[in-house]
Design a protein around this motif. Structure first.
Motif, PDB file in Angstrom:
ATOM      1  N   ALA A 118       0.846  -1.209   0.021  1.00 54.98           N
ATOM      2  CA  ALA A 118       0.084   0.134  -0.058  1.00 54.98           C
ATOM      3  C   ALA A 118       0.726   1.241  -0.169  1.00 54.98           C
ATOM      4  O   ALA A 118       0.571   2.252  -0.702  1.00 54.98           O
ATOM      5  N   ALA A 119       1.802   1.324   0.843  1.00 52.81           N
ATOM      6  CA  ALA A 119       2.935   2.379   0.777  1.00 52.81           C
ATOM      7  C   ALA A 119       3.418   2.462  -0.469  1.00 52.81           C
ATOM      8  O   ALA A 119       3.641   3.812  -0.967  1.00 52.81           O
ATOM      9  N   LYS A 120       3.917   1.323  -1.056  1.00 50.86           N
ATOM     10  CA  LYS A 120       4.675   1.686  -2.428  1.00 50.86           C
ATOM     11  C   LYS A 120       3.582   1.968  -3.545  1.00 50.86           C
ATOM     12  O   LYS A 120       4.044   2.929  -4.196  1.00 50.86           O
ATOM     13  N   MET A 121       2.360   1.689  -3.545  1.00 45.71           N
ATOM     14  CA  MET A 121       1.360   2.100  -4.485  1.00 45.71           C
ATOM     15  C   MET A 121       1.105   3.456  -4.243  1.00 45.71           C
ATOM     16  O   MET A 121       1.042   4.321  -5.031  1.00 45.71           O
ATOM     17  N   LYS A 122       1.038   3.973  -3.123  1.00 49.78           N
ATOM     18  CA  LYS A 122       0.911   5.667  -2.687  1.00 49.78           C
ATOM     19  C   LYS A 122       2.022   6.264  -3.056  1.00 49.78           C
ATOM     20  O   LYS A 122       1.596   7.201  -3.770  1.00 49.78           O
ATOM     21  N   ALA A 123       3.143   5.815  -3.030  1.00 53.11           N
ATOM     22  CA  ALA A 123       4.320   6.633  -3.393  1.00 53.11           C
ATOM     23  C   ALA A 123       4.461   6.589  -4.910  1.00 53.11           C
ATOM     24  O   ALA A 123       4.715   7.860  -5.489  1.00 53.11           O
ATOM     25  N   GLU A 124       4.074   5.638  -5.754  1.00 56.43           N
ATOM     26  CA  GLU A 124       4.043   5.604  -7.194  1.00 56.43           C
ATOM     27  C   GLU A 124       2.793   6.515  -7.500  1.00 56.43           C
ATOM     28  O   GLU A 124       2.933   7.270  -8.434  1.00 56.43           O
ATOM     29  N   ALA A 125       1.874   6.654  -7.074  1.00 50.73           N
ATOM     30  CA  ALA A 125       0.834   7.374  -7.364  1.00 50.73           C
ATOM     31  C   ALA A 125       1.110   9.074  -7.431  1.00 50.73           C
ATOM     32  O   ALA A 125       0.790   9.908  -7.899  1.00 50.73           O
ATOM     33  N   GLU A 126       1.723   9.275  -6.115  1.00 52.97           N
ATOM     34  CA  GLU A 126       2.024  10.744  -5.832  1.00 52.97           C
ATOM     35  C   GLU A 126       3.178  10.984  -6.949  1.00 52.97           C
ATOM     36  O   GLU A 126       3.099  11.985  -7.177  1.00 52.97           O
ATOM     37  N   ALA A 127       4.074  10.123  -7.137  1.00 56.32           N
ATOM     38  CA  ALA A 127       5.139  10.483  -8.181  1.00 56.32           C
ATOM     39  C   ALA A 127       4.596  10.658  -9.290  1.00 56.32           C
ATOM     40  O   ALA A 127       4.986  11.561 -10.243  1.00 56.32           O
ATOM     41  N   PHE A 128       3.624   9.872  -9.554  1.00 60.09           N
ATOM     42  CA  PHE A 128       2.789  10.159 -11.104  1.00 60.09           C
ATOM     43  C   PHE A 128       2.122  11.631 -10.990  1.00 60.09           C
ATOM     44  O   PHE A 128       2.348  12.181 -12.050  1.00 60.09           O
ATOM     45  N   ARG A 129       1.534  11.774 -10.064  1.00 59.87           N
ATOM     46  CA  ARG A 129       0.636  13.147  -9.987  1.00 59.87           C
ATOM     47  C   ARG A 129       1.616  14.180  -9.907  1.00 59.87           C
ATOM     48  O   ARG A 129       1.421  15.222 -10.800  1.00 59.87           O
ATOM     49  N   ALA A 130       2.670  14.352  -9.608  1.00 60.44           N
ATOM     50  CA  ALA A 130       3.727  15.149  -9.531  1.00 60.44           C
ATOM     51  C   ALA A 130       4.386  15.554 -10.758  1.00 60.44           C
ATOM     52  O   ALA A 130       4.364  16.673 -11.144  1.00 60.44           O
ATOM     53  N   GLN A 131       4.544  14.540 -11.522  1.00 61.09           N
ATOM     54  CA  GLN A 131       5.235  14.524 -12.798  1.00 61.09           C
ATOM     55  C   GLN A 131       3.898  15.149 -13.871  1.00 61.09           C
ATOM     56  O   GLN A 131       4.526  15.895 -14.602  1.00 61.09           O
ATOM     57  N   ARG A 132       2.771  14.638 -13.807  1.00 60.39           N
ATOM     58  CA  ARG A 132       1.927  15.257 -14.544  1.00 60.39           C
ATOM     59  C   ARG A 132       1.621  16.680 -14.412  1.00 60.39           C
ATOM     60  O   ARG A 132       1.319  17.578 -15.209  1.00 60.39           O
ATOM     61  N   GLN A 133       1.700  17.084 -13.035  1.00 63.21           N
ATOM     62  CA  GLN A 133       1.558  18.284 -13.037  1.00 63.21           C
ATOM     63  C   GLN A 133       2.585  19.442 -13.380  1.00 63.21           C
ATOM     64  O   GLN A 133       2.592  20.357 -14.019  1.00 63.21           O
ATOM     65  N   SER A 134       4.018  18.722 -13.383  1.00 59.55           N
ATOM     66  CA  SER A 134       5.063  19.467 -13.859  1.00 59.55           C
ATOM     67  C   SER A 134       5.023  19.247 -15.341  1.00 59.55           C
ATOM     68  O   SER A 134       5.547  20.289 -16.024  1.00 59.55           O
ATOM     69  N   ASN A 135       4.437  18.489 -16.012  1.00 60.44           N
ATOM     70  CA  ASN A 135       4.188  18.429 -17.421  1.00 60.44           C
ATOM     71  C   ASN A 135       2.857  19.197 -18.121  1.00 60.44           C
ATOM     72  O   ASN A 135       2.848  19.340 -19.148  1.00 60.44           O
ATOM     73  N   ALA A 136       2.357  19.665 -17.214  1.00 58.21           N
ATOM     74  CA  ALA A 136       1.200  20.191 -17.542  1.00 58.21           C
ATOM     75  C   ALA A 136       1.269  21.536 -18.143  1.00 58.21           C
ATOM     76  O   ALA A 136       2.246  22.145 -17.943  1.00 58.21           O
ATOM     77  N   PRO A 137       0.555  22.033 -19.260  1.00 58.64           N
ATOM     78  CA  PRO A 137       0.748  23.223 -20.004  1.00 58.64           C
ATOM     79  C   PRO A 137       0.752  24.393 -19.006  1.00 58.64           C
ATOM     80  O   PRO A 137      -0.290  24.462 -18.035  1.00 58.64           O
ATOM     81  N   HIS A 138       1.507  25.325 -18.959  1.00 57.29           N
ATOM     82  CA  HIS A 138       1.513  26.673 -18.180  1.00 57.29           C
ATOM     83  C   HIS A 138       0.982  27.672 -19.111  1.00 57.29           C
ATOM     84  O   HIS A 138       1.406  28.079 -20.177  1.00 57.29           O
ATOM     85  N   SER A 139      -0.190  28.235 -18.502  1.00 63.05           N
ATOM     86  CA  SER A 139      -0.931  29.338 -19.286  1.00 63.05           C
ATOM     87  C   SER A 139      -0.409  30.609 -18.730  1.00 63.05           C
ATOM     88  O   SER A 139       0.133  30.868 -17.872  1.00 63.05           O
TER      89      SER A 139
END
Length: 139
Positions: A118-139
């Motif tokens: 569960a901890a590993k799944m949570k960490a991977e999900a948080e890493a994905f969200r952080a990556q997605r936010q950093s790749n989001a288009p900046h307006s």
């Protein structure tokens, strides 16, 4: 000049009719959905590249693979996802659909996992969200 225009218009009409016939055939065979039923951006329906689309399912499968699940855990998670997808089909409100998926991913699936998984799944999900936010288009 007029003759070229007529040929161009005839060719354009032929292409339009061919596309209409192609689309109608696919619609009749159930390969595509009517325009009214197709997902619109922002509707909350999964899109190909979105978190709930094909790419999201692939990412989820890879993450589950990395957790070294037992056969029992795999079966329980499959049952959770099958039940969640069935319930989602009955909903029309995008927020209710998101809440249903969030419940599956944040409560039901972690309950099947060991604390380490569960901890590993949570960490991977948080890493994905952080990556997605950093790749989001900046307006």
């Amino acid at each position: 000049m007029m003759n070229r225009f007529v040929r161009w218009l005839t060719a354009l009409t032929a292409v339009a009719l061919a596309l209409t016939a192609f689309t109608a055939g696919d619609l009749a065979r159930g390969l595509i959905a009517p325009a009214a039923a197709q997902a619109q951006p922002g509707s909350g329906a999964p899109q190909g590249g979105g978190p709930g689309g094909a790419a999201g399912r692939e990412r989820f499968a890879k993450m589950l693979q990395s957790l070294n699940l037992t056969d029992d855990q795999k079966n329980k998670i499959r049952a959770i996802m099958t039940d969640t997808r069935a319930k989602m089909k009955t909903l029309t409100d995008p927020q209710q659909k998101r809440d249903l998926m969030r419940d599956a991913f944040e409560k039901k699936i972690p309950a099947v996992l060991t604390p380490a998984q569960a901890a590993k799944m949570k960490a991977e999900a948080e890493a994905f969200r952080a990556q997605r936010q950093s790749n989001a288009p900046h307006s």
